[in-house]
Design an enzyme around this catalytic site. Structure first.
Site, PDB file in Angstrom:
ATOM      1  N   GLU A 133       0.837  -1.202   0.000  1.00 44.13           N
ATOM      2  CA  GLU A 133       0.000   0.000   0.000  1.00 44.13           C
ATOM      3  C   GLU A 133       0.872   1.253   0.000  1.00 44.13           C
ATOM      4  O   GLU A 133       0.602   2.202  -0.746  1.00 44.13           O
ATOM      5  CB  GLU A 133      -0.935   0.015   1.209  1.00 44.13           C
ATOM      6  CG  GLU A 133      -2.082  -0.961   1.112  1.00 44.13           C
ATOM      7  CD  GLU A 133      -2.938  -0.995   2.365  1.00 44.13           C
ATOM      8  OE1 GLU A 133      -2.879  -0.039   3.172  1.00 44.13           O
ATOM      9  OE2 GLU A 133      -3.686  -1.972   2.539  1.00 44.13           O
ATOM     10  N   SER A 187      -7.042   1.076   7.553  1.00 44.93           N
ATOM     11  CA  SER A 187      -8.253   0.819   6.775  1.00 44.93           C
ATOM     12  C   SER A 187      -8.696  -0.609   6.995  1.00 44.93           C
ATOM     13  O   SER A 187      -7.901  -1.518   7.146  1.00 44.93           O
ATOM     14  CB  SER A 187      -7.982   1.080   5.289  1.00 44.93           C
ATOM     15  OG  SER A 187      -6.921   0.279   4.834  1.00 44.93           O
ATOM     16  N   ASP A 229      -8.302   1.628   1.052  1.00 47.95           N
ATOM     17  CA  ASP A 229      -6.893   1.658   1.453  1.00 47.95           C
ATOM     18  C   ASP A 229      -6.215   2.966   1.077  1.00 47.95           C
ATOM     19  O   ASP A 229      -5.358   3.454   1.803  1.00 47.95           O
ATOM     20  CB  ASP A 229      -6.136   0.490   0.807  1.00 47.95           C
ATOM     21  CG  ASP A 229      -6.623  -0.852   1.308  1.00 47.95           C
ATOM     22  OD1 ASP A 229      -6.899  -0.970   2.513  1.00 47.95           O
ATOM     23  OD2 ASP A 229      -6.740  -1.777   0.482  1.00 47.95           O
ATOM     24  N   GLU A 254      -9.083   0.113  -3.238  1.00 43.82           N
ATOM     25  CA  GLU A 254      -8.838  -1.044  -2.375  1.00 43.82           C
ATOM     26  C   GLU A 254      -7.647  -1.766  -2.984  1.00 43.82           C
ATOM     27  O   GLU A 254      -7.709  -2.237  -4.125  1.00 43.82           O
ATOM     28  CB  GLU A 254     -10.077  -1.944  -2.329  1.00 43.82           C
ATOM     29  CG  GLU A 254      -9.985  -3.070  -1.351  1.00 43.82           C
ATOM     30  CD  GLU A 254      -9.964  -2.613   0.115  1.00 43.82           C
ATOM     31  OE1 GLU A 254      -9.387  -3.344   0.930  1.00 43.82           O
ATOM     32  OE2 GLU A 254     -10.508  -1.539   0.440  1.00 43.82           O
TER      33      GLU A 254
END
Length: 171
Positions: free
Chosen positions: A12, A32, A42, A55
């Site tokens: 991420e 998240s 995210d 996401e």
């Protein structure tokens, strides 16, 4: 005990850094999914014209699965926030690929799946996602039957039978 989400967290952060480098204002939603009662995507990213709720999922090579609830929460948040929902999938030794939730394969159980080969063949790659390039398929390049020799060259290039230089010379 090592953090079981460490690789996902690292991926991420990698996505956030890549989007930032492409000129997007971007933030990673803290904790998240788990540390809040509200389902958050995210990553949130925007460039002044396009706004995305993302996401992000990664895998070493196995298919990526998302629950129906994850997708519903992403779509709900996106609608209320005014962003476009996207699922970002990254497989080891591959780039990020992006999908609208409606384009994902739905399993019999109501969950969603992204396979590595599907991501590569059908996903929006990072360069296209950030507006640097536009994906063109072989069918779009050679749509007329008069272009059959060109289409054969392009198909040979896609299979790896020809080098880019050889294909360019033949075209």
């Amino acid at each position: 005990m090592p953090n079981s989400n460490a690789k996902g967290d690292r991926r991420e952060r990698e996505l956030v850094n890549e989007l930032d480098g492409a000129g997007f204002a971007v933030m990673r939603a803290p904790a998240s999914g788990s540390a809040t009662e509200r389902e958050l995507p995210d990553v949130l990213a925007g460039d002044g014209e396009m706004f995305y709720a993302i996401e992000a999922k990664s895998s070493s090579g196995d298919p990526i699965y998302l629950t129906g609830e994850e997708i519903e929460a992403l779509v709900y948040f996106s609608r209320n926030f005014g962003a476009k929902p996207r699922v970002a999938a990254r497989f080891d030794r591959e780039d990020w690929y992006f999908f609208h939730p409606g384009d994902l394969y739905t399993t019999d159980g109501g969950n969603y799946r992204v396979k590595k080969e599907t991501a590569i063949a059908e996903g929006t790659d990072f360069a296209e996602f950030v507006g640097d390039t536009e994906k063109v398929t072989l069918d779009e390049v050679a749509v007329d039957s008069d272009d059959a020799p060109d289409r054969d060259v392009l198909k040979a290039l896609a299979r790896g039978d020809l080098s880019v230089d050889d294909a360019a010379e033949m075209l």
